[in-house]
Design a protein around this motif. Structure first.
Motif, PDB file in Angstrom:
ATOM      1  N   ARG A  12       1.610  16.758 -11.148  1.00 19.69           N
ATOM      2  CA  ARG A  12       0.435  17.564 -11.505  1.00 19.69           C
ATOM      3  C   ARG A  12       0.419  18.902 -10.774  1.00 19.69           C
ATOM      4  NH1 ARG A  12      -5.608  15.436  -9.907  1.00 19.69           N
ATOM      5  NH2 ARG A  12      -6.719  17.411 -10.156  1.00 19.69           N
ATOM      6  N   PHE A  13       0.733  18.891  -9.460  1.00 14.70           N
ATOM      7  CA  PHE A  13       0.628  20.122  -8.657  1.00 14.70           C
ATOM      8  C   PHE A  13       1.977  20.790  -8.408  1.00 14.70           C
ATOM      9  CE2 PHE A  13      -3.189  17.709  -7.500  1.00 14.70           C
ATOM     10  CZ  PHE A  13      -4.168  18.681  -7.608  1.00 14.70           C
ATOM     11  N   GLU A  14       3.067  20.112  -8.768  1.00 11.75           N
ATOM     12  CA  GLU A  14       4.436  20.628  -8.608  1.00 11.75           C
ATOM     13  C   GLU A  14       4.713  21.002  -7.151  1.00 11.75           C
ATOM     14  OE1 GLU A  14       4.678  23.701 -11.552  1.00 11.75           O
ATOM     15  OE2 GLU A  14       5.019  22.265 -13.170  1.00 11.75           O
ATOM     16  N   ASP A  15       5.148  22.243  -6.870  1.00 13.95           N
ATOM     17  CA  ASP A  15       5.533  22.603  -5.507  1.00 13.95           C
ATOM     18  C   ASP A  15       4.351  23.028  -4.638  1.00 13.95           C
ATOM     19  OD1 ASP A  15       5.004  24.870  -6.904  1.00 13.95           O
ATOM     20  OD2 ASP A  15       6.747  26.006  -6.196  1.00 13.95           O
ATOM     21  N   SER A  16       3.134  22.842  -5.126  1.00 14.90           N
ATOM     22  CA  SER A  16       1.952  23.191  -4.316  1.00 14.90           C
ATOM     23  C   SER A  16       1.612  22.093  -3.304  1.00 14.90           C
ATOM     24  CB  SER A  16       0.733  23.424  -5.219  1.00 14.90           C
ATOM     25  OG  SER A  16       0.960  24.505  -6.099  1.00 14.90           O
ATOM     26  N   VAL A  17       2.143  20.890  -3.504  1.00 19.37           N
ATOM     27  CA  VAL A  17       1.857  19.760  -2.623  1.00 19.37           C
ATOM     28  C   VAL A  17       3.168  19.083  -2.247  1.00 19.37           C
ATOM     29  CG1 VAL A  17       0.660  17.559  -2.359  1.00 19.37           C
ATOM     30  CG2 VAL A  17      -0.401  19.386  -3.682  1.00 19.37           C
ATOM     31  N   ASP A  18       3.344  18.780  -0.959  1.00 22.80           N
ATOM     32  CA  ASP A  18       4.505  18.039  -0.460  1.00 22.80           C
ATOM     33  C   ASP A  18       4.032  16.797   0.297  1.00 22.80           C
ATOM     34  OD1 ASP A  18       6.525  19.727  -1.404  1.00 22.80           O
ATOM     35  OD2 ASP A  18       6.198  21.116   0.265  1.00 22.80           O
ATOM     36  N   PHE A  19       4.833  15.737   0.212  1.00 26.84           N
ATOM     37  CA  PHE A  19       4.486  14.483   0.872  1.00 26.84           C
ATOM     38  C   PHE A  19       5.648  14.033   1.752  1.00 26.84           C
ATOM     39  CE2 PHE A  19       2.224  14.608  -3.171  1.00 26.84           C
ATOM     40  CZ  PHE A  19       0.916  14.345  -2.778  1.00 26.84           C
ATOM     41  N   GLU A  20       5.296  13.494   2.937  1.00 27.05           N
ATOM     42  CA  GLU A  20       6.292  12.932   3.841  1.00 27.05           C
ATOM     43  C   GLU A  20       5.848  11.525   4.253  1.00 27.05           C
ATOM     44  OE1 GLU A  20       7.063  15.331   7.226  1.00 27.05           O
ATOM     45  OE2 GLU A  20       7.743  17.086   6.069  1.00 27.05           O
ATOM     46  N   PHE A  21       6.726  10.547   4.056  1.00 22.48           N
ATOM     47  CA  PHE A  21       6.444   9.168   4.462  1.00 22.48           C
ATOM     48  C   PHE A  21       7.424   8.779   5.565  1.00 22.48           C
ATOM     49  CE2 PHE A  21       4.450   9.318   0.357  1.00 22.48           C
ATOM     50  CZ  PHE A  21       3.367   8.449   0.453  1.00 22.48           C
ATOM     51  N   GLU A  60       0.829  -1.205   0.000  1.00 26.49           N
ATOM     52  CA  GLU A  60       0.000   0.000   0.000  1.00 26.49           C
ATOM     53  C   GLU A  60       0.866   1.258   0.000  1.00 26.49           C
ATOM     54  OE1 GLU A  60      -4.045   1.590   0.059  1.00 26.49           O
ATOM     55  OE2 GLU A  60      -3.093  -0.318  -0.484  1.00 26.49           O
ATOM     56  N   ILE A  61       1.967   1.220   0.734  1.00 27.42           N
ATOM     57  CA  ILE A  61       2.874   2.375   0.770  1.00 27.42           C
ATOM     58  C   ILE A  61       3.527   2.600  -0.595  1.00 27.42           C
ATOM     59  CG2 ILE A  61       5.046   3.236   1.731  1.00 27.42           C
ATOM     60  CD1 ILE A  61       2.742   3.607   3.622  1.00 27.42           C
ATOM     61  N   GLU A  62       3.996   1.515  -1.222  1.00 25.44           N
ATOM     62  CA  GLU A  62       4.609   1.633  -2.544  1.00 25.44           C
ATOM     63  C   GLU A  62       3.626   2.194  -3.561  1.00 25.44           C
ATOM     64  OE1 GLU A  62       7.772   1.256  -3.396  1.00 25.44           O
ATOM     65  OE2 GLU A  62       8.164   0.947  -1.250  1.00 25.44           O
ATOM     66  N   PHE A  63       2.390   1.727  -3.487  1.00 26.11           N
ATOM     67  CA  PHE A  63       1.357   2.245  -4.384  1.00 26.11           C
ATOM     68  C   PHE A  63       1.103   3.727  -4.103  1.00 26.11           C
ATOM     69  CE2 PHE A  63      -3.222   3.266  -4.676  1.00 26.11           C
ATOM     70  CZ  PHE A  63      -3.355   3.268  -6.055  1.00 26.11           C
ATOM     71  N   ALA A  64       1.023   4.072  -2.805  1.00 23.05           N
ATOM     72  CA  ALA A  64       0.760   5.470  -2.434  1.00 23.05           C
ATOM     73  C   ALA A  64       1.884   6.389  -2.914  1.00 23.05           C
ATOM     74  CB  ALA A  64       0.590   5.575  -0.922  1.00 23.05           C
ATOM     75  N   LYS A  65       3.124   5.916  -2.835  1.00 22.07           N
ATOM     76  CA  LYS A  65       4.247   6.737  -3.306  1.00 22.07           C
ATOM     77  C   LYS A  65       4.172   6.973  -4.817  1.00 22.07           C
ATOM     78  CE  LYS A  65       7.572   5.572   0.327  1.00 22.07           C
ATOM     79  NZ  LYS A  65       8.851   4.890   0.673  1.00 22.07           N
ATOM     80  N   THR A  66       3.792   5.924  -5.542  1.00 18.22           N
ATOM     81  CA  THR A  66       3.623   6.089  -6.993  1.00 18.22           C
ATOM     82  C   THR A  66       2.505   7.079  -7.294  1.00 18.22           C
ATOM     83  OG1 THR A  66       4.322   3.793  -7.317  1.00 18.22           O
ATOM     84  CG2 THR A  66       3.182   4.848  -9.155  1.00 18.22           C
ATOM     85  N   TYR A  67       1.406   6.952  -6.552  1.00 17.08           N
ATOM     86  CA  TYR A  67       0.278   7.861  -6.719  1.00 17.08           C
ATOM     87  C   TYR A  67       0.687   9.299  -6.391  1.00 17.08           C
ATOM     88  CZ  TYR A  67      -4.493   9.661  -6.208  1.00 17.08           C
ATOM     89  OH  TYR A  67      -5.651  10.384  -6.331  1.00 17.08           O
ATOM     90  N   CYS A  68       1.506   9.454  -5.344  1.00 15.34           N
ATOM     91  CA  CYS A  68       1.956  10.787  -4.949  1.00 15.34           C
ATOM     92  C   CYS A  68       2.894  11.392  -5.996  1.00 15.34           C
ATOM     93  CB  CYS A  68       2.667  10.728  -3.594  1.00 15.34           C
ATOM     94  SG  CYS A  68       1.550  10.400  -2.208  1.00 15.34           S
ATOM     95  N   ASP A  69       3.679  10.545  -6.669  1.00 14.00           N
ATOM     96  CA  ASP A  69       4.550  11.050  -7.740  1.00 14.00           C
ATOM     97  C   ASP A  69       3.728  11.708  -8.847  1.00 14.00           C
ATOM     98  OD1 ASP A  69       6.810  10.239  -6.446  1.00 14.00           O
ATOM     99  OD2 ASP A  69       6.971   8.323  -7.504  1.00 14.00           O
ATOM    100  N   LEU A  70       2.592  11.060  -9.176  1.00 15.88           N
ATOM    101  CA  LEU A  70       1.714  11.649 -10.197  1.00 15.88           C
ATOM    102  C   LEU A  70       1.111  12.959  -9.714  1.00 15.88           C
ATOM    103  CD1 LEU A  70      -0.193   8.573 -11.687  1.00 15.88           C
ATOM    104  CD2 LEU A  70       1.919   9.628 -12.450  1.00 15.88           C
ATOM    105  N   LEU A  71       0.699  12.976  -8.441  1.00 16.50           N
ATOM    106  CA  LEU A  71       0.137  14.209  -7.892  1.00 16.50           C
ATOM    107  C   LEU A  71       1.199  15.308  -7.836  1.00 16.50           C
ATOM    108  CD1 LEU A  71      -2.036  12.805  -4.930  1.00 16.50           C
ATOM    109  CD2 LEU A  71      -2.843  13.626  -7.149  1.00 16.50           C
TER     110      LEU A  71
END
Length: 441
Positions: free
Chosen positions: A233-242, A219-230
């Motif tokens: 799409r949003f560039e520096d408007s969205v940040d993710f921390e795992f 699930e984490i690997e999938f979420a990271k791939t999904y976050c890469d697409l986001l």
């Protein structure tokens, strides 16, 4: 009173009248038979209808399924009082009015105390059987209702899950294709990478289609791939921390739960370069947390909350641990339970149905055993009493089997209806609730 009950009471009255007319009536005349029939009808309809009305009244005001112990106590008190009154009234009409064997003074002076006591016991046995029968019918209805509810919950959760997976196709695909079309000319290498990530996402959705749980690692690997697409799409408007501990990777969560929660973060919050949206995914105490800073987006219509509700519902079908939601003025957090073992079930709906059916079947079997014991008692003890009174009226030995067997039936009834085990069940529930709350925090 229902027509079926009236017919049953008429047959009981006829059988009782024939029995007393043949064995206890000296003059075999039509008048005496008619008198026996009238007296039998009086006993049957007054006592039978009286107990039936009590049972119906209590079923409406205090059903067995809502308060079993309270209903049992009230039923015992009410049948004792009502049956005593009805038996005394019927015996008075029978011996004083119809047969004229005693005056009112003699009747109330105690001449017929033994007969009154004997008739009250018979009425109480019949009444207890009727109330027990009502309890069994209520139990069967509750068991069937529980099975149906579990099936509906499972079907509803599965239907919503399928709907959510299908929603991923048009909405996510539309936005992703717009990003991909702009990348093809601007950055072909990035466009190729973006396309590969999209294929991974849809492959994962297809792979998890029929699964109830997946590992945290997948699930984490999938979420990271999904976050890469986001992120593309949003560039520096969205940040993710795992920040998920490695020891949690082999444990389990419901599939696509992270994707739904990440999508909710994007959907319900605005994100700009000056005010970026920060989404954190981390673990703490067997819980997977998804947290974002709160920047609520103004929406034209209120969200239905289908995604989050679906996650909660799917968890409720697999475990007693709860999904927790925390919201403040600064952040919004969802806590997903991480399961250490995967349930060994083929289908949640089938598992819940089989479990409910097995429990109901065992319960009905126990109650049927009690009814058989009570029915035998109601038939055999009166026969022994009649034989005793006819053969040796001065030596009443039938008291001993009546009391001994009666105590056994009372103990059987207490074990079947759980009157003596309520404290154990309550204590078990309290311990389980404490454990679930401890793990859920």
């Amino acid at each position: 009173m229902k027509r079926k009950n009236i017919i049953i009471l008429l047959w009981i009255s006829l059988a009782t009248a024939i029995f007393f007319f043949v064995f206890f009536t000296g003059d075999k005349t039509f008048y005496n038979f008619l008198l026996s029939l009238i007296i039998s009808c009086m006993y049957s309809f007054l006592i039978g209808a009286g107990n039936g009305m009590i049972n119906d009244f209590l079923n409406k005001r205090l059903p067995w399924s809502e308060a079993t112990t309270k209903r049992a106590v009230i039923s015992i008190i009410s049948i004792l009082i009502i049956n005593s009154i009805l038996v005394y009234f019927c015996n008075y009409i029978n011996f004083v009015v119809f047969q004229k064997n005693a005056t009112p003074e003699e009747f109330f002076a105690g001449k017929y105390n033994f007969i009154n006591w004997f008739m009250i016991n018979i009425a109480l046995l019949i009444s207890a059987f009727l109330h027990a029968k009502g309890f069994m019918e209520e139990l069967k209805k509750s068991s069937r209702k529980e099975v149906v509810e579990q099936k509906l919950i499972a079907k509803s959760a599965n239907a919503q899950f399928e709907s959510l997976k299908n929603q991923l196709d048009p909405h996510f695909l539309f936005n992703s294709l717009n990003v991909l079309s702009s990348l093809i000319d601007e950055n072909p290498a990035q466009a190729q990478k973006f396309t590969a990530s999209m294929s991974k996402i849809y492959r994962y959705v297809l792979e998890q289609k029929d699964k109830e749980l997946v590992t945290v690692e997948d699930e984490i690997e999938f979420a990271k791939t999904y976050c890469d697409l986001l992120k593309t799409r949003f560039e520096d408007s969205v940040d993710f921390e795992f920040n998920v501990k490695k020891e949690e990777y082999k444990k389990f969560v419901v599939p696509l739960s992270l994707q739904l929660l990440l999508e909710n973060c994007i959907k319900h919050n605005f994100a700009t370069s000056s005010r970026p949206l920060l989404i954190k995914v981390f673990s703490e105490n067997d819980i997977l947390c998804i947290e974002n800073n709160l920047q609520v987006r103004e929406q034209m219509k209120e969200s239905a909350g289908i995604g989050l509700a679906n996650i909660v519902q799917r968890y409720s079908l697999l475990t007693k641990r709860n999904v927790f939601i925390e919201k403040s003025t600064d952040y919004f957090k969802v806590k997903l339970p991480v399961l250490s073992a995967k349930p060994n079930v083929v289908s949640t709906a089938i598992h819940q149905e089989d479990k409910s059916y097995e429990k109901a079947h065992k319960r009905v079997k126990e109650i049927k055993s009690f009814y058989a014991n009570l029915t035998s008692y109601c038939i055999i003890i009166p026969c022994l009493a009649i034989i005793n009174v006819i053969t040796s009226p001065h030596d009443l030995w039938f008291y001993f089997p009546m009391l001994g067997w009666g105590i056994g039936i009372a103990a059987h009834g207490m074990s079947v209806f759980g009157i003596g085990k309520n404290w154990e069940e309550k204590k078990i529930r309290e311990i389980l609730e404490k454990e679930n709350n401890r793990y859920g925090k």
